[in-house]
Design an enzyme around this catalytic site. Sequence first.
Site, mmCIF file in Angstrom:
data_model
loop_
_atom_site.group_PDB
_atom_site.id
_atom_site.type_symbol
_atom_site.label_atom_id
_atom_site.label_comp_id
_atom_site.label_asym_id
_atom_site.label_seq_id
_atom_site.Cartn_x
_atom_site.Cartn_y
_atom_site.Cartn_z
ATOM 1 C CG ASP A 198 -2.191 -0.826 1.165
ATOM 2 O OD1 ASP A 198 -2.373 -1.083 -0.333
ATOM 3 O OD2 ASP A 198 -2.592 -1.479 1.852
ATOM 4 C CE LYS A 232 -1.367 11.548 -1.704
ATOM 5 N NZ LYS A 232 -2.013 12.579 -0.942
#
Length: 241
Positions: free
Chosen positions: A33, A54
């Site tokens: 992640d 992100k």
Amino acid sequence: MTVHLVGAGPGDPGLLTCRAAELLGSAEVVVYDRPSMADILALAGTGDKRCVGKSGSRPAWPQAEVNQLLVDLGRAGREVVRLKAGDPFVVSRGGEEALALAGAGVPFEVVPGISAAIAAPALAGIPVMVRQIATTLTVVAGNEDPEYRQRIDWSAVAAVGGTVVVLTGRSALRGIAEELLAAGMAADTPVTAVSAASRAHQRRVTGTLAALPDPRMRPPVTFVIGAVAALDLLEGSDAHP
């Protein structure tokens, strides 16, 4: 071949389970992640590593696309580790990914990890449950979307009392505090923010529901709300960050 939904714990590779470390070492593909998982990713081999969270100016992948990636990799016969912060099923969307894999008939394994809901407070000197102070623990997913917050019975959360832990809630903390105050929780209820738990730059800041700790801290940030949040069992200890 199997898709392994692996809990990465709070961030320190030393807090991984033996099973998690074993799977990382043999994985053909690791789906993770965030770049801050670099220390744990170092335990993996030289195989394919894909960041779906992100990274810099690049937004995180939509959850539906992550689900499809795992299904496609599983159907292709790859040995996949899906690395999830903390525990895969605690405010981590691992449950959504497991449902997608099950619906597609793709075999998967769940490898529990230490959730930040208990690890971050403990590493900051806060026991989330002490018989004489708090005998219940409520874990809330921080989300700045007002519609999401409307689905939570804040009156019930406030009435239960004990300890409330908010995960992934930096931008949502003020709104959550307003909900708890409106539901009757005392304004002087202690609130402690724990930033980057288990990492070298871990930090804790304490305030109250009415005077919140500054949420502008390095992520991930875990918030502890309740009487135990005022405790610091590591104060004065060499173990204190």
